[in-house]
Write a protein that holds these residues in place. Structure first.
Motif, PDB file in Angstrom:
ATOM      1  N   TYR A  25       0.829  -1.201   0.000  1.00  7.97           N
ATOM      2  CA  TYR A  25       0.000   0.000   0.000  1.00  7.97           C
ATOM      3  C   TYR A  25       0.869   1.258   0.000  1.00  7.97           C
ATOM      4  CZ  TYR A  25      -3.393   3.521   1.268  1.00  7.97           C
ATOM      5  OH  TYR A  25      -4.161   4.647   1.267  1.00  7.97           O
ATOM      6  N   ILE A  26       1.875   1.275   0.868  1.00 11.73           N
ATOM      7  CA  ILE A  26       2.762   2.439   0.938  1.00 11.73           C
ATOM      8  C   ILE A  26       3.490   2.629  -0.388  1.00 11.73           C
ATOM      9  CG2 ILE A  26       4.886   3.306   2.017  1.00 11.73           C
ATOM     10  CD1 ILE A  26       3.794   2.086   4.675  1.00 11.73           C
ATOM     11  N   THR A  29       1.188   4.239  -2.960  1.00  9.77           N
ATOM     12  CA  THR A  29       0.637   5.574  -2.720  1.00  9.77           C
ATOM     13  C   THR A  29       1.683   6.659  -2.472  1.00  9.77           C
ATOM     14  OG1 THR A  29       0.365   5.062  -0.363  1.00  9.77           O
ATOM     15  CG2 THR A  29      -1.542   4.699  -1.807  1.00  9.77           C
ATOM     16  N   ILE A  30       2.854   6.301  -1.986  1.00 13.95           N
ATOM     17  CA  ILE A  30       3.821   7.327  -1.582  1.00 13.95           C
ATOM     18  C   ILE A  30       4.274   8.238  -2.732  1.00 13.95           C
ATOM     19  CG2 ILE A  30       5.990   6.041  -1.764  1.00 13.95           C
ATOM     20  CD1 ILE A  30       6.634   7.236   1.056  1.00 13.95           C
ATOM     21  N   LEU A  32       2.509   9.342  -5.243  1.00 12.53           N
ATOM     22  CA  LEU A  32       1.407  10.105  -5.832  1.00 12.53           C
ATOM     23  C   LEU A  32       1.462  11.613  -5.563  1.00 12.53           C
ATOM     24  CD1 LEU A  32      -1.545   7.589  -5.326  1.00 12.53           C
ATOM     25  CD2 LEU A  32      -0.155   7.991  -7.380  1.00 12.53           C
ATOM     26  N   LEU A  48      -4.140  14.133  -1.766  1.00 15.09           N
ATOM     27  CA  LEU A  48      -3.611  12.782  -1.955  1.00 15.09           C
ATOM     28  C   LEU A  48      -2.956  12.253  -0.687  1.00 15.09           C
ATOM     29  CD1 LEU A  48      -2.142  13.143  -5.545  1.00 15.09           C
ATOM     30  CD2 LEU A  48      -4.161  11.839  -4.868  1.00 15.09           C
ATOM     31  N   ALA A  52      -4.292   9.070   1.308  1.00 17.38           N
ATOM     32  CA  ALA A  52      -3.392   7.936   1.525  1.00 17.38           C
ATOM     33  C   ALA A  52      -3.309   7.589   3.013  1.00 17.38           C
ATOM     34  CB  ALA A  52      -2.011   8.229   0.961  1.00 17.38           C
ATOM     35  N   GLY A  55      -6.509   5.873   3.990  1.00 19.46           N
ATOM     36  CA  GLY A  55      -6.471   4.508   3.457  1.00 19.46           C
ATOM     37  C   GLY A  55      -5.557   3.608   4.266  1.00 19.46           C
ATOM     38  N   LEU A  56      -4.405   4.145   4.698  1.00 21.88           N
ATOM     39  CA  LEU A  56      -3.473   3.362   5.500  1.00 21.88           C
ATOM     40  C   LEU A  56      -4.087   3.002   6.853  1.00 21.88           C
ATOM     41  CD1 LEU A  56      -0.658   2.119   5.723  1.00 21.88           C
ATOM     42  CD2 LEU A  56       0.139   4.303   6.647  1.00 21.88           C
TER      43      LEU A  56
END
Length: 187
Positions: A25-26, A29-30, A32, A48, A52, A55-56
């Protein structure tokens, strides 16, 4: 160490599964917010980042699941800070009619406890000690669980973790390039 047979058995999501899914996940997304900054998209990098992080937190909440087996039944619970987002479930051993396999959309096989009133309860399959869990289910219900296997084997998560590591390296390069481009554009 001797444990009392009437003590509840507690199973948590496997650490390998947790580390792999959180890392993936990280890694996804990181970059973005950095890419949004460089490409001048209409989506704010702050938006964003906030998305993120939310979401985390949601992913961590799902991965906080605990499965508890005792003399009365099986239940899936979440920590108190998660309650309200996801509800656990419970079923007593006397309510369990069968353990039924179902094919997933990707061709995998999951199992549901089928209750006397035909409700289905998903057997947690990503817990550490899965073989102990199904052995305990068989002992409590008398249902044959010899063919019950986890949805994904540990080696699959290990391979995903290795590829996630490589993705994080690419993320580092992407972020470095984005910051460099942004510095050049400002200069």
């Amino acid at each position: 160490m001797h444990t009392n047979p009437s003590d509840p058995l507690i199973f948590r999501i496997s650490p390998l599964v947790r580390i792999t899914l959180i890392s993936l996940y990280i890694s996804l997304t990181i970059p973005l917010p950095f890419l949004a900054q460089v490409t001048s998209t209409p989506v704010s990098p702050i938006f964003l980042i906030v998305g993120a992080v939310i979401g985390l937190i949601a992913l961590y909440a799902v991965l906080s699941e605990q499965v508890i087996l005792d003399d009365q039944g099986i239940k899936v619970i979440y920590p108190s800070w998660v309650i309200g987002w996801w509800q656990g479930w419970s079923i007593t051993w006397s309510e369990v009619k069968a353990l039924k396999p179902r094919t997933t959309g990707q061709g995998g096989l999951v199992y549901y406890f089928l209750s006397n009133d035909d409700k289905g309860y998903l057997l947690p399959m990503r817990v550490a000690g899965f073989s102990r869990l199904v052995a305990a289910v068989q002992a409590k219900t008398g249902i044959d669980t010899t063919d019950v296997r986890p949805l994904a084997q540990p080696w699959m998560y290990l391979i995903l973790l290795v590829f996630t590591f490589f993705l994080l390296l690419v993320d580092g390069w992407t972020i470095f390039t984005a910051i460099s481009m942004d510095t050049i554009n400002l200069g």
